[in-house]
Motif scaffolding. Structure first.
Motif, PDB file in Angstrom:
ATOM      1  N   LEU A 125      69.753  52.529  10.665  1.00  0.00           N
ATOM      2  CA  LEU A 125      69.232  52.701   9.299  1.00  0.00           C
ATOM      3  C   LEU A 125      68.565  54.071   9.205  1.00  0.00           C
ATOM      4  O   LEU A 125      68.341  54.735  10.222  1.00  0.00           O
ATOM      5  N   GLN A 129      65.125  53.688  12.164  1.00  0.00           N
ATOM      6  CA  GLN A 129      65.117  52.232  12.325  1.00  0.00           C
ATOM      7  C   GLN A 129      66.507  51.728  12.692  1.00  0.00           C
ATOM      8  O   GLN A 129      67.516  52.334  12.327  1.00  0.00           O
ATOM      9  N   LYS A 131      68.733  48.046  12.598  1.00  0.00           N
ATOM     10  CA  LYS A 131      68.786  46.627  12.204  1.00  0.00           C
ATOM     11  C   LYS A 131      69.634  45.877  13.230  1.00  0.00           C
ATOM     12  O   LYS A 131      70.717  46.341  13.596  1.00  0.00           O
ATOM     13  N   THR A 133      71.467  42.199  13.804  1.00  0.00           N
ATOM     14  CA  THR A 133      71.841  40.895  13.240  1.00  0.00           C
ATOM     15  C   THR A 133      72.239  40.012  14.408  1.00  0.00           C
ATOM     16  O   THR A 133      73.233  40.308  15.100  1.00  0.00           O
ATOM     17  N   ASP A 139      68.509  38.770  10.687  1.00  0.00           N
ATOM     18  CA  ASP A 139      68.258  40.219  10.844  1.00  0.00           C
ATOM     19  C   ASP A 139      66.841  40.489  11.337  1.00  0.00           C
ATOM     20  O   ASP A 139      65.889  39.842  10.887  1.00  0.00           O
ATOM     21  N   THR A 140      66.713  41.478  12.231  1.00  0.00           N
ATOM     22  CA  THR A 140      65.382  42.009  12.571  1.00  0.00           C
ATOM     23  C   THR A 140      65.482  43.528  12.523  1.00  0.00           C
ATOM     24  O   THR A 140      66.552  44.104  12.785  1.00  0.00           O
ATOM     25  N   ILE A 141      64.363  44.165  12.174  1.00  0.00           N
ATOM     26  CA  ILE A 141      64.360  45.632  12.085  1.00  0.00           C
ATOM     27  C   ILE A 141      63.471  46.175  13.202  1.00  0.00           C
ATOM     28  O   ILE A 141      62.370  45.652  13.431  1.00  0.00           O
ATOM     29  N   HIS A 142      63.953  47.206  13.890  1.00  0.00           N
ATOM     30  CA  HIS A 142      63.197  47.784  15.011  1.00  0.00           C
ATOM     31  C   HIS A 142      62.990  49.279  14.769  1.00  0.00           C
ATOM     32  O   HIS A 142      63.921  49.969  14.340  1.00  0.00           O
TER      33      HIS A 142
END
Ligand code: FAD
Ligand code: NAD
Length: 479
Positions: A125, A129, A131, A133, A139-142
């Motif tokens: 992203l 960041q 994402k 899945t 979904d998690t964002i790191h």
């Protein structure tokens, strides 16, 4: 607050997992996103190479080479073994065990190095960041300072010959047949076609390879390619060059293949068809649309010699960038990028890239071919030595092939080594090292090689460049 990673690697193949391990070794907080689900329905690291590529193909090449040796060569060596038979499910099971142990080993290395394995599909992203899945769709964002894209490649499919069950397959499918087909057609006489064609031929299949190009192995030195073509034909691989595949139809559990060559159109029925016409970079949806990482028309990410994309902090390595699709090339890029992120001034030498085709005899090369040097106008000289004159090859009963090495006459440096013969993959390493050290042919000629070894053939090839090989008749007149 969630932790910010120093590096998130997307893809856990030989490029990505090596990058992750090197980054962690250098003290960087590292995660690797990997989505692979293996044959046992479990998440797995290792990518194409460990799961369906280098490792499983070599496991089957090893088993089938021993099978062929037991059937055809033991008698000559004074060994009587009675009837030799195959247990194909056991052979495939052994291959699967090798894969499971090695992929499990990577998982262990991740734990030992404190690398987080984020299971699922990653997407880059904007704003540093990633994402992820997971396999259930969550979904998690790191957050991360750097991203390394290592999402690899997938087989190219042909619309005229669509994959169908276990009859029309790609390279992965051809590693899993539980019985020996009586006939196999392979589209593409490239590296995969020759390796997997050899596996099934050795087990007893009649193997026909249909190749579009008129030259056999055009990337290989001409003399070596000629010897390879002659040897593979003698073994029973039916290689048809200049052949256009028009289509295939699955009927009554077999496959009818339609193709055209100089003699006209043909139709032939086979038990199985392998489509092995190359691989394409897997880069679909890896970056969200707002992330403007430049790609070329084939989907490869544009990178400089340090694998940096046009977006600061985003790198790409392995099969998703220019250069040969080879595991060791991707791994070295992974090491280089991890070290550069950690502030080191690492680089890699793309000119010294080993290549191997794991047939028997093996074909191996590094550096320039004669044809390339000629077109570049380099004044070069060739030294060569046949395995037929090697004491060790004779003792092994394995004398097909030769070593050919090339020097730049202006400075005596080794600029290419081309081998076909027993253990050529291992023998190549001495020439790779010599080129990396900028060694001259004289350096190799000066080096004492143990007797009797196959590596003496490389020594003799170096000597032969000056007409002073001992075990072939190349006497030079005194000036
Ligand atoms: P890959 O190994 O393809 O790994 C990419 C990984 O990324 C995969 O695990 C994939 O699941 C994962 N991924 C993709 N997208 C995402 C995403 N969005 N999120 C999370 N994960 C993702 N090369 C050699 O050097 N020697 C050999 O002997 C050899 N033999 C081969 C035999 C066969 C049959 C085949 C098919 C290939 C062979 N190769 C060999 C080529 C070699 O396998 C590849 O060059 C190598 O695997 C490339 O490494 P990579 O890490 O770039 O990509
Ligand atoms: P390849 O490029 O080696 O061979 C594909 C062959 O298919 C080429 O000779 C091409 O001319 C031919 N072809 C393409 N379209 C065709 C068509 N329509 N009809 C007939 N022939 C056609 O690719 P591969 O064998 O699929 O292997 C893919 C990649 O995997 C390679 O780039 C290689 O680097 C890597 N690999 C490496 C090893 C190794 O290092 N030993 C082993 C297997 C694969």
């Amino acid at each position: 607050m969630t932790e910010v990673y120093d590096v998130i690697v997307i893809g856990g193949g030989p490029a990505g997992y090596v990058a992750a391990i090197r980054a962690a070794q250098l003290g960087l907080k590292t995660a690797c996103v990997e989505k692979w689900i293996n044959k046992q329905d479990k998440p797995a690291l290792g990518g194409t190479c460990l799961n369906v590529g280098c490792i499983p193909s070599k496991a089957l090449l090893e088993s089938t080479e021993l099978y062929e040796t037991a059937r055809h060569n033991f008698f000559d060596l004074g060994i009587n073994v009675g009837e030799v038979s195959l247990d194909v499910p056991k052979m495939i099971g052994r291959k699967d065990k090798v894969v499971t142990e090695l992929t499990g080993g990577i998982e262990m290395l991740f734990k030992q190095n404190g690398i987080d394995w984020l299971q699922g599909t990653g997407q880059v992203l904007a704003d540093k960041q990633v994402k992820v899945t997971d396999h259930k769709g969550k979904d998690t964002i790191h957050d991360t300072e750097n991203v390394i894209i290592a999402t690899g490649s997938v087989p190219i499919e042909l619309s005229a010959t669509p994959l169908e069950g276990n009859i029309v397959v790609d390279s992965a499918g051809a590693l899993d047949w539980q019985a020996v087909p009586s006939s196999v057609c392979v589209i593409g006489a490239g590296v995969i076609g020759l390796e997997l064609g050899s596996v099934w031929r050795r087990m007893g299949s009649e193997v026909v390879l249909l190749e579009a190009q008129d030259a056999f192995l055009p990337m290989v030195d001409k003399a070596i390619a000629k010897e390879a073509q002659r040897t593979f034909a003698k073994q029973g691989l039916d290689i048809k060059l200049s052949t256009r595949v028009m289509g295939s139809t699955v009927k009554d559990g077999k496959v009818v293949v339609r193709f055209q060559d100089a003699k006209g159109e043909h139709e032939q029925t086979f038990d199985k068809l392998i489509v092995a016409v190359g691989r394409r970079a897997f880069t679909d949806n890896i970056c969200a649309s707002e992330v403007n990482v430049q790609q070329d028309e084939r989907g490869l990410f544009h990178v400089n010699e340090h694998c940096e994309t046009n977006v600061p902090g985003i790198y790409a390595i392995g099969d998703v960038v220019r250069g040969p699709m080879l595991a060791h090339k991707g791994s070295e890029e992974g090491v280089m990028v991890a070290e550069r992120i950690a502030g080191e001034n690492s680089s890699m030498n793309y000119d010294v890239m080993p290549n191997v085709i794991y047939t028997h005899p093996e074909v191996a090369w590094v550096g320039k071919t004669e044809e390339q040097l000629k077109s570049e106008g380099v004044d070069y000289q060739v030294g060569s030595f046949p395995f037929a004159a090697s004491g060790r090859a004779k003792a092994k009963g394995d004398t097909t092939g030769m070593v050919k090495i090339i020097r730049d006459k202006s400075n005596d440096r080794l600029v290419g080594a081309h081998l076909i013969g027993p253990s050529a993959s291992e023998l190549l390493a001495q020439s790779v090292l010599a080129m990396e050290f900028d060694a001259t042919i004289e350096d190799i000629a000066h080096t004492i090689h143990a007797h009797p070894t196959l590596s003496e053939a490389v020594h003799e090839a170096a000597l032969s460049a000056d007409g002073r090989a001992i075990h072939i008749g190349n006497r030079k007149k005194r000036a």
